[in-house]
Design an enzyme around this catalytic site. Structure first.
Site, mmCIF file in Angstrom:
data_model
loop_
_atom_site.group_PDB
_atom_site.id
_atom_site.type_symbol
_atom_site.label_atom_id
_atom_site.label_comp_id
_atom_site.label_asym_id
_atom_site.label_seq_id
_atom_site.Cartn_x
_atom_site.Cartn_y
_atom_site.Cartn_z
ATOM 1 N N CYS A 1 118.314 103.591 -57.487
ATOM 2 C CA CYS A 1 117.123 103.134 -58.222
ATOM 3 C C CYS A 1 116.575 104.204 -59.163
ATOM 4 O O CYS A 1 116.282 103.944 -60.332
ATOM 5 C CB CYS A 1 116.025 102.729 -57.247
ATOM 6 S SG CYS A 1 116.581 101.702 -55.869
ATOM 7 N N ASP B 1 113.747 101.838 -49.988
ATOM 8 C CA ASP B 1 113.524 100.766 -49.022
ATOM 9 C C ASP B 1 114.857 100.210 -48.521
ATOM 10 O O ASP B 1 115.042 99.978 -47.330
ATOM 11 C CB ASP B 1 112.731 99.631 -49.676
ATOM 12 C CG ASP B 1 111.303 100.025 -49.985
ATOM 13 O OD1 ASP B 1 111.107 101.068 -50.614
ATOM 14 O OD2 ASP B 1 110.397 99.283 -49.599
ATOM 15 N N CYS C 1 112.149 102.740 -57.692
ATOM 16 C CA CYS C 1 112.132 102.040 -56.403
ATOM 17 C C CYS C 1 110.707 101.666 -56.001
ATOM 18 O O CYS C 1 109.725 102.248 -56.458
ATOM 19 C CB CYS C 1 112.803 102.892 -55.323
ATOM 20 S SG CYS C 1 113.196 101.964 -53.812
ATOM 21 N N ASP C 2 110.632 100.725 -55.088
ATOM 22 C CA ASP C 2 109.430 99.941 -54.825
ATOM 23 C C ASP C 2 108.105 100.699 -54.790
ATOM 24 O O ASP C 2 107.174 100.357 -55.506
ATOM 25 C CB ASP C 2 109.588 99.206 -53.491
ATOM 26 C CG ASP C 2 110.750 98.247 -53.508
ATOM 27 O OD1 ASP C 2 111.465 98.185 -54.513
ATOM 28 O OD2 ASP C 2 110.963 97.545 -52.500
ATOM 29 N N LYS C 3 107.988 101.702 -53.932
ATOM 30 C CA LYS C 3 106.673 102.308 -53.709
ATOM 31 C C LYS C 3 106.293 103.312 -54.788
ATOM 32 O O LYS C 3 105.141 103.703 -54.891
ATOM 33 C CB LYS C 3 106.620 102.985 -52.332
ATOM 34 C CG LYS C 3 107.001 102.065 -51.189
ATOM 35 C CD LYS C 3 106.234 100.754 -51.208
ATOM 36 C CE LYS C 3 106.795 99.747 -50.238
ATOM 37 N NZ LYS C 3 108.127 99.233 -50.598
ATOM 38 N N CYS D 1 116.905 97.384 -57.493
ATOM 39 C CA CYS D 1 117.482 96.131 -57.016
ATOM 40 C C CYS D 1 117.318 95.016 -58.040
ATOM 41 O O CYS D 1 116.261 94.852 -58.642
ATOM 42 C CB CYS D 1 116.835 95.725 -55.703
ATOM 43 S SG CYS D 1 117.167 96.877 -54.356
ATOM 44 N N GLU E 1 109.606 96.752 -43.647
ATOM 45 C CA GLU E 1 110.102 95.476 -44.155
ATOM 46 C C GLU E 1 111.141 94.925 -43.196
ATOM 47 O O GLU E 1 111.868 95.678 -42.553
ATOM 48 C CB GLU E 1 110.725 95.655 -45.541
ATOM 49 C CG GLU E 1 109.714 95.986 -46.618
ATOM 50 C CD GLU E 1 110.360 96.143 -47.983
ATOM 51 O OE1 GLU E 1 111.599 96.125 -48.059
ATOM 52 O OE2 GLU E 1 109.615 96.276 -48.970
ATOM 53 N N SER F 1 110.815 92.337 -47.628
ATOM 54 C CA SER F 1 111.356 92.755 -48.909
ATOM 55 C C SER F 1 111.140 91.645 -49.917
ATOM 56 O O SER F 1 111.000 90.468 -49.568
ATOM 57 C CB SER F 1 112.852 93.037 -48.762
ATOM 58 O OG SER F 1 113.482 93.055 -50.015
#
Length: 562
Positions: free
Chosen positions: A52, A84, A125-127, A197, A447, A473
């Protein structure tokens, strides 16, 4: 009166007393001219632990060149990132949500310590996305968040695939529905390079949300990670932040109640991740903007689903880019009166002005029209009831069951639930209850993609439901309720559920209930005892003490009494 573009850096770099500071910086290549310019912090979440964020070093160089060409001096610094996907299903996943707070704290700390005049945060990435937004809001200096972009889809047996397919293949392989050879081939081909992702999972969801919110340049999220246009986005962002600095435009001037409603509408219209609820609540708390969990249901209910994106749809983020990108989605919603076009963007222009140039690729099938939406409402549903007095979140793609009643299968750890699924011990009609995985109880609110994907892969996705005080997720699909609050570790009702209790999902009436009497509930909860903390030292222990309920965004706040 023009804004002082060196409103912060003068304090740390100008005058006789600051000669030692200048001397330090001259030792690493910053000359007198560079130090007389506005200093722009480049917060980079680069890491070598995941695809990511792997390419963000290259993007940082393009951002810095844009800053220099526009008259500023960039100074790059790093913060952390936790994958994640890689940590999913392990104890390591508990670090993910905690990292959001650490990212926000570190950007705030470096920004305050080094007195940057503006900041650009590079995220993926997510966070890293909400964490960067939170840090930027705390500093409240000109700046923006720039997304590194989506990974390209992989290819398996002539079809596009994403990491979601690999997670689901775990369950399929465990049940003998996929051969070991195919399983390995899919594993080897699902992730073809750098980037986040590929579906409308949490990273792409939050990248789009920040564009609609006004913290990222409109259209900047759409180009995939390895597309040459992403470098151009980075360069232009470097130039744009200098323009934003000259105007003195800061996040708190941009963020309003209506801009948050715009962001929620963007998430709802694209079938985005339930994590957006948690993160937008947290960002709103930082900005001092009133926002509640119920607002997500209200906005989603009036917003049509327009983008046919994975996990509930057919296409990936790269397909949305080819179709016309985030501008096209915003244009559709604005034309239908579902967005407030008067809200500001980092350019200083309104959202309506920024999307005037939206271009739709002829014949594209990814984004539908307002007249023929995929679904008349959005994908986010908030349920309450005797199991979730503060609420919980369900994502619907339009084809799920809206009612389910079944016996509780109770697990106090994600790993135990995963073992039951892969061992074939979960039956059609069951309701998995995974608890003590909330913000405090986990700690870190893991998650459950491993479990939910294994259910789908095992052929149970359409007949089993799941509730948890943990998270899901963005790749999760099926009748799954997350963020159940209050959580079990706080003595929430989910802690009182017993094996075999009958649990009811009633989406039309927005209810999540267990069929036991109020007296029985009270008796069970009266006998409940808080479990011992899973961590008593270190960052997890500190987080568990400070973290709020998921219904408040699971933020960490110090409490002061005066």
């Amino acid at each position: 009166m023009s804004f002082d573009t060196r409103h912060k850096s003068r304090t740390i770099l100008d005058g006789r007393d600051r000669a030692p500071a200048r001397s330090y910086l001259k030792g690493i290549g910053f000359d007198e001219e560079a130090l007389s310019r506005p200093i722009i912090g480049i917060a980079n979440t680069w890491t070598e632990t995941m695809p990511c964020n792997y390419h963000l070093r290259d993007l940082a160089e393009r951002v810095k060149q844009g800053v220099r060409d526009a008259g500023g001096t960039p100074m790059e610094f790093n913060t952390i990132a936790i994958s994640d996907g890689i940590t999913m299903g392990t104890e390591g996943m508990k670090a993910s949500l905690v990292s959001r707070e650490v990212i926000a704290d570190s950007i705030e700390l470096v920004g305050r310590g080094h007195m940057f005049d503006a900041v650009i945060a590079l995220v993926a990435c997510d966070k890293t996305i909400p964490g960067a937004a939170m840090g930027l809001i705390r500093l409240d200096i000109p700046g923006m968040v720039v997304y590194g972009g989506s990974i390209a889809p992989g290819r398996f047996k002539g079809k596009d695939v994403t990491i979601q397919d690999v997670f689901e293949a775990v369950g399929a392989n465990a049940r003998g529905l996929m051969s070991d050879e195919d399983f390995l081939e899919l594993e080897n081909n699902a992730c073809p390079g750098a980037g986040a992702c590929g579906g409308q999972f949490t990273a792409n969801t939050m990248a789009l949300a920040l564009e609609f919110l006004g913290l990222s340049p409109i259209g900047s999220a759409s180009p995939p990670a390895m597309d040459p246009r992403k470098g151009d986005v980075a360069y232009e962002s470097g130039k744009l932040v200098m323009d934003q600095l000259k105007r003195g435009l800061t996040p708190r001037q941009i963020l309003t109640r209506l801009s948050f409603e715009n962001a929620i509408a963007g998430v709802a219209a694209t079938g985005g991740s339930t994590n957006a609820v948690l993160h937008l609540l947290a960002i709103a708390r930082e900005a001092g903007v009133p926002l509640t969990i119920d607002d997500f249901d209200t906005v989603s209910e009036r917003t049509p689903t327009l983008a046919d994106l994975k996990p509930g749809g057919k296409y990936v983020a790269a397909d949305l880019d080819k179709a016309g990108g985030t501008r096209l989605v915003a244009c559709r919603l604005l034309q239908a009166g579902k967005l407030d076009g008067n809200q500001l963007t980092p350019s200083g222009l309104t959202l309506a002005a920024e999307i005037e140039g939206a271009q739709e690729t002829p014949g594209q099938l990814v984004v539908t029209t307002i007249e023929k939406p995929l679904k008349k409402t959005g994908g986010l549903v908030i349920l309450k009831g005797n199991l979730a007095p503060e609420g919980c979140v369900v994502k619907v793609a339009g084809h799920e069951r809206t009612y389910h009643k079944g016996p509780a299968r109770v697990f106090d750890r994600e790993e135990d639930a995963m073992t039951a699924v892969t061992a074939g011990k979960i039956q059609s009609g069951d309701v998995l209850v995974i608890r003590y995985e909330g913000p405090r109880g986990g700690p870190g609110m893991r998650e459950m993609l491993g479990v939910t994907s294994a259910l789908v892969g095992a052929g149970l996705g359409d007949s089993v439901a799941l509730i948890t005080d943990g998270r899901f997720s963005g790749a999760t699909k099926g009748l799954m309720a997350g963020h159940v609050a209050p959580e079990a570790a706080r003595g929430g009702p989910i802690a009182a559920v017993k094996e075999g209790d009958s649990i009811i999902f009633d989406l039309p009436n927005r209810r999540l209930d267990v069929e036991i009497s109020a007296d029985e509930f009270a008796t069970r909860l009266a006998g409940w005892k808080a479990p011992a903390p899973r961590y008593t030292t270190g960052v997890f222990a500190k987080y568990a003490v400070l973290v709020s309920s998921a219904s408040e965004g699971a933020i960490t706040q110090a409490q002061f009494s005066i």
